[in-house]
Design an enzyme around this catalytic site. Sequence first.
Site, PDB file in Angstrom:
ATOM      1  N   PRO A   1       0.813  -1.216   0.000  1.00  0.00           N
ATOM      2  CA  PRO A   1       0.000   0.000   0.000  1.00  0.00           C
ATOM      3  C   PRO A   1       0.846   1.265   0.000  1.00  0.00           C
ATOM      4  CG  PRO A   1       0.111  -0.904   2.203  1.00  0.00           C
ATOM      5  CD  PRO A   1       0.908  -1.826   1.331  1.00  0.00           C
ATOM      6  N   GLY A   2       0.376   2.274  -0.706  1.00  0.00           N
ATOM      7  CA  GLY A   2       1.021   3.582  -0.683  1.00  0.00           C
ATOM      8  C   GLY A   2       0.032   4.607  -0.161  1.00  0.00           C
ATOM      9  N   ARG A   3      -0.923   4.957  -1.038  1.00  0.00           N
ATOM     10  CA  ARG A   3      -1.875   6.037  -0.769  1.00  0.00           C
ATOM     11  C   ARG A   3      -2.559   5.948   0.604  1.00  0.00           C
ATOM     12  NH1 ARG A   3      -4.460   8.499  -5.012  1.00  0.00           N
ATOM     13  NH2 ARG A   3      -3.836   6.700  -6.253  1.00  0.00           N
TER      14      ARG A   3
ATOM     15  N   ARG B   1      -2.210  16.278  -9.259  1.00  0.00           N
ATOM     16  CA  ARG B   1      -3.291  15.311  -9.487  1.00  0.00           C
ATOM     17  C   ARG B   1      -4.540  15.907 -10.167  1.00  0.00           C
ATOM     18  NH1 ARG B   1      -5.676  12.757  -6.046  1.00  0.00           N
ATOM     19  NH2 ARG B   1      -5.694  10.721  -7.029  1.00  0.00           N
TER      20      ARG B   1
ATOM     21  N   TYR C   1      -5.176  13.973 -13.588  1.00  0.00           N
ATOM     22  CA  TYR C   1      -6.282  13.003 -13.629  1.00  0.00           C
ATOM     23  C   TYR C   1      -7.661  13.644 -13.505  1.00  0.00           C
ATOM     24  CZ  TYR C   1      -2.578  10.065 -11.403  1.00  0.00           C
ATOM     25  OH  TYR C   1      -1.436   9.419 -11.046  1.00  0.00           O
TER      26      TYR C   1
ATOM     27  N   CYS D   1       1.388  29.180 -16.163  1.00  0.00           N
ATOM     28  CA  CYS D   1       0.858  29.542 -17.479  1.00  0.00           C
ATOM     29  C   CYS D   1       0.335  28.316 -18.221  1.00  0.00           C
ATOM     30  CB  CYS D   1       1.943  30.215 -18.305  1.00  0.00           C
ATOM     31  SG  CYS D   1       2.633  31.608 -17.450  1.00  0.00           S
ATOM     32  N   GLU D   2      -0.663  27.690 -17.677  1.00  0.00           N
ATOM     33  CA  GLU D   2      -1.326  26.536 -18.286  1.00  0.00           C
ATOM     34  C   GLU D   2      -2.797  26.605 -17.887  1.00  0.00           C
ATOM     35  OE1 GLU D   2      -0.059  24.019 -20.125  1.00  0.00           O
ATOM     36  OE2 GLU D   2       2.045  24.570 -19.888  1.00  0.00           O
TER      37      GLU D   2
ATOM     38  N   TYR E   1       1.138  11.060  -3.438  1.00  0.00           N
ATOM     39  CA  TYR E   1       1.249  11.511  -4.827  1.00  0.00           C
ATOM     40  C   TYR E   1       1.131  13.041  -4.908  1.00  0.00           C
ATOM     41  CZ  TYR E   1       0.676   6.530  -5.323  1.00  0.00           C
ATOM     42  OH  TYR E   1       0.835   5.173  -5.184  1.00  0.00           O
TER      43      TYR E   1
HETATM   44  C1  LIG Z   1       3.281  -2.133  -8.318  1.00  0.00           C
HETATM   45  C2  LIG Z   1       2.607  -1.156  -7.427  1.00  0.00           C
HETATM   46  N1  LIG Z   1       2.459  -1.452  -6.128  1.00  0.00           N
HETATM   47  C3  LIG Z   1       1.875  -0.593  -5.261  1.00  0.00           C
HETATM   48  C4  LIG Z   1       1.400   0.634  -5.686  1.00  0.00           C
HETATM   49  C5  LIG Z   1       0.769   1.548  -4.682  1.00  0.00           C
HETATM   50  O1  LIG Z   1      -0.536   1.836  -4.971  1.00  0.00           O
HETATM   51  P1  LIG Z   1      -1.422   2.670  -3.941  1.00  0.00           P
HETATM   52  O2  LIG Z   1      -0.700   3.914  -3.623  1.00  0.00           O
HETATM   53  O3  LIG Z   1      -2.673   2.919  -4.664  1.00  0.00           O
HETATM   54  O4  LIG Z   1      -1.616   1.803  -2.733  1.00  0.00           O
HETATM   55  C6  LIG Z   1       1.501   0.991  -7.040  1.00  0.00           C
HETATM   56  C7  LIG Z   1       0.969   2.278  -7.510  1.00  0.00           C
HETATM   57  O5  LIG Z   1       0.990   2.663  -8.626  1.00  0.00           O
HETATM   58  C8  LIG Z   1       2.138   0.073  -7.923  1.00  0.00           C
HETATM   59  O6  LIG Z   1       2.283   0.364  -9.219  1.00  0.00           O
END
Ligand SMILES: Cc1ncc(COP(=O)(O)O)c(C=O)c1O
Length: 416
Positions: free
Chosen positions: A278-280, A316, A320, A345-346, A374
């Site tokens: 997990p990241g987000r 973001r 997106y 300037c966009e 992110y």
């Molecule tokens: C291979 C892989 N693992 C983990 C993540 C983390 O995803 P998230 O931040 O949505 O948990 C990503 C995000 O792009 C990824 O590409």
Amino acid sequence: MTDFRFQADSLTCSGIPLDQIGNQYGTPVFIYSAQVLERNISVLKSAFETRGIHVSYAMKANSNIAILEMMQRAGFGVDIVSGGELYLAQAAGFEGNDISFAGMGKTRREMEAALEANVAQFNVESAFELEMLNEAATKSGKRPEILLRLNPDIDAQTHPKITTGLRENKFGMPPEEVFQHFVDREKYPSLDFTGIHCHIGSQILKPLPFMDLVDYLVNYTGNLGKAGARLTKVDLGGGFGVDYKTPFRDILETTPFLGEIAEYASEKLGHYQLYIQPGRVLVANTAILLTQVIGLKHNDLKTFIVVDGAMTDMLRPSLYGAYHALIPTRKRSGKMTVDVVGPVCETGDYFAHDREISTVLPNDFIALGSAGAYGYVMASTYNARPFAPEILIQTDGTVKTIRKRQTYADFLALNS
Ligand SMILES: Cc1ncc(COP(=O)(O)O)c(C=O)c1O
């Protein structure tokens, strides 16, 4: 648990008015709550680690060293996607054994650095990568563990730009190809084929796609086992979503299904060593981006609030069309429907279109929510705008600069 809240009409973090931080450190500025991060870490631990599923933090979401150090101290592993991330992970104290190397275009030099660091595993995404890694491993005299990244063609029901597990996406390999590589593994004598990796997308807000993934993998790994593969590891990737509309809520309110997924995965695939990346979900709600109103302008169609933060600080929305909550830090009466835009300037430089927010005046501060994931990592210096600083409110309430604002002189530092 949230650490960002209104007190006496003023938005605070750990009781400190955000306006005070804005005045002291300047804007734009990222402000993080260590309390919220500690809370997220403990929720992930009790949902996954207690069920034997190892958490490997996907550091692409936020690679500030102070944040990485907190993940490292929590006992998490780290998931990297580049040589630069390897360097930062090591600087934060992660050992090779804590590191998994994902990414669909690793260069030979990055592979060599990761072999040198004795990373725990490579998640391999293509036939060319198998060839290159086998060669590099042979040369180094090492035999790294590899997991093949399988693209299961499962719809993560998320935004098309962050869907990764569909056949049309560039990520991973089709199931038949992964299967064939396992059958042919003797062709790569310097690689130890130990498992399967999947990551179906990001900002997933329902448990079902993960359950589908687990079901799929039960069947798939069973067939691989019958074909003689000796699998020990399954990495289910990351992708757990957060609620961008209500950024100051607890992780268990916005992402309530973590335990359910963990339970399901450990029940069905618990005979393998399981991983998630997990990241987000770990970092999004830990920070806001504080920006100051430069001025308001009107035409016959719209009111624009021009702020000093921009797409260069938080990409973001531009990239997106992503939604981020915008919360004026001082409560005033009345509402206004506005476009909140940066100075770049966009036309694409905006934080919100036609958004109703509480009234703001020039010099007021606005907090952009869910800025911990992110955010800074996608920043740029376009229009020669320096990188914003990052400030951490520590659990004892003290304020620490965890990254300084870039200076104009820094722009010249790499020139020769
Ligand atoms: C291979 C892989 N693992 C983990 C993540 C983390 O995803 P998230 O931040 O949505 O948990 C990503 C995000 O792009 C990824 O590409």
